[in-house]
Scaffold this active site. Structure first.
Site, PDB file in Angstrom:
ATOM      1  CB  SER A 157      -8.016  -1.593   3.407  1.00  0.00           C
ATOM      2  OG  SER A 157      -7.996  -0.930   2.856  1.00  0.00           O
ATOM      3  CB  ALA A 204     -13.864  -1.316  -2.507  1.00  0.00           C
ATOM      4  CG  ASP A 260       0.862   3.060   3.529  1.00  0.00           C
ATOM      5  OD1 ASP A 260      -0.779   4.243   3.272  1.00  0.00           O
ATOM      6  OD2 ASP A 260       1.548   4.019   3.603  1.00  0.00           O
ATOM      7  CG  PHE A 267      -7.675  -0.762  -6.746  1.00  0.00           C
ATOM      8  CD1 PHE A 267      -8.264  -1.872  -6.689  1.00  0.00           C
ATOM      9  CD2 PHE A 267      -6.944   0.210  -5.911  1.00  0.00           C
ATOM     10  CE1 PHE A 267      -6.583  -2.354  -5.682  1.00  0.00           C
ATOM     11  CE2 PHE A 267      -6.243   0.260  -5.536  1.00  0.00           C
ATOM     12  CZ  PHE A 267      -6.123  -1.197  -4.604  1.00  0.00           C
ATOM     13  CE1 TYR A 291      -1.962   7.196  -9.635  1.00  0.00           C
ATOM     14  CE2 TYR A 291      -2.080   6.613  -7.638  1.00  0.00           C
ATOM     15  CZ  TYR A 291      -1.707   7.614  -8.231  1.00  0.00           C
ATOM     16  OH  TYR A 291      -2.324   9.123  -7.577  1.00  0.00           O
ATOM     17  CG  ASP A 292      -5.009  -1.663 -10.758  1.00  0.00           C
ATOM     18  OD1 ASP A 292      -3.490  -2.488 -10.892  1.00  0.00           O
ATOM     19  OD2 ASP A 292      -5.587  -1.982 -10.449  1.00  0.00           O
ATOM     20  NE  ARG A 299      -3.089  -4.504  -1.591  1.00  0.00           N
ATOM     21  CZ  ARG A 299      -3.081  -3.299  -2.421  1.00  0.00           C
ATOM     22  NH1 ARG A 299      -3.428  -4.181  -3.812  1.00  0.00           N
ATOM     23  NH2 ARG A 299      -3.122  -2.181  -2.938  1.00  0.00           N
TER      24      ARG A 299
END
Ligand SMILES: O=c1nc[nH]c2c1ncn2[C@H]1C[C@H](O)[C@@H](COP(=O)(O)OP(=O)(O)OP(=O)(O)O)O1
Ligand SMILES: [Mg+2]
Length: 201
Positions: free
Chosen positions: A15, A18, A75, A158, A160-161, A187
């Protein structure tokens, strides 16, 4: 049967994001030595698949090929019901201008949509390849249900959080600490399944 022990001691994380890298690294802990793909790869893989699974495999294969090591790719994206599942697999390239532009576009697209119809979910697919030509990749999926806010809230995380309301926490995802998010996110759920498949605790 799941593998009794990890069949390798090193892993490339495929990925370039970050935020994701930090979360995946925190979840993997010290169970395996994790190397970033930037050590091996100049150009990132093109995400030409039409599903999260396909794109995760493309990214993992690209990193495994370049490094000669096992590779784990993520993904992920946001599926919004009022937008028929958009931005979905196109979440990273929704507004073609990075996270801030994506969030502005999402707010605009949902203008006027009433509270009860702002349901959405984050989806994460993890793909683990033991080597580039692994014919039996391990694929794990996690889903996190929530709602899209009218305005951004919070500064953690990061993507759309800041727009993702988490009912179970009573906060936006960007208002959660890293540890809180990593205990309940899409995740985290995918990673838990992966750990079980690998026989890790
Ligand atoms: O926990 C999350 N919190 C907020 N936003 C998130 C999350 N998880 C995925 N997302 C968003 C970010 C990006 O707009 C898209 C992922 O796109 P995706 O192609 O999988 O990742 P990416 O291009 O950022 O990095 P890379 O492909 O190198 O892993 O979904
Ligand atoms: Mg990407």
């Amino acid at each position: 049967m799941s593998d009794p022990v990890l069949p390798f001691d090193k892993l490339v994380l495929a990925s370039g994001n970050a935020g994701k890298l930090a979360e995946l690294q925190a979840m993997l802990g010290s169970s395996v030595e994790v190397l970033p793909q930037s050590q091996f790869i100049k150009e990132e893989a093109e995400e030409t698949g039409s599903s999260f699974v396909e794109n995760a495999l493309i990214k993992a294969r690209h990193a495994a090929r370049a490094s000669g090591l096992p590779a784990l790719a993520d993904d992920s994206g946001l599926a919004v019901d009022a937008l028929d599942g958009a931005p979905g697999i196109h979440s990273a390239r929704y507004a073609f201008g990075g996270d801030a532009a994506n969030n502005v576009k999402l707010i605009d697209e949902l203008r006027g949509v009433e509270d009860g119809k702002r349901t959405a979910r984050f989806i994460c697919v993890l793909a683990l390849l033991r080597h580039a030509d692994d014919p039996t990749p391990i694929i794990c999926e996690g889903v996190w249900e929530g709602r899209i806010l009218l305005e951004p809230r919070g500064t953690n995380g990061f993507g759309y959080d800041p727009l993702f309301w988490v009912p179970e926490a009573g906060k936006a995802s960007a208002e959660l600490t890293a540890a809180e998010k990593n205990s309940m996110s899409h995740r985290a759920r995918a990673m838990q399944l992966l750990r079980e498949r690998l026989g890790l605790r």
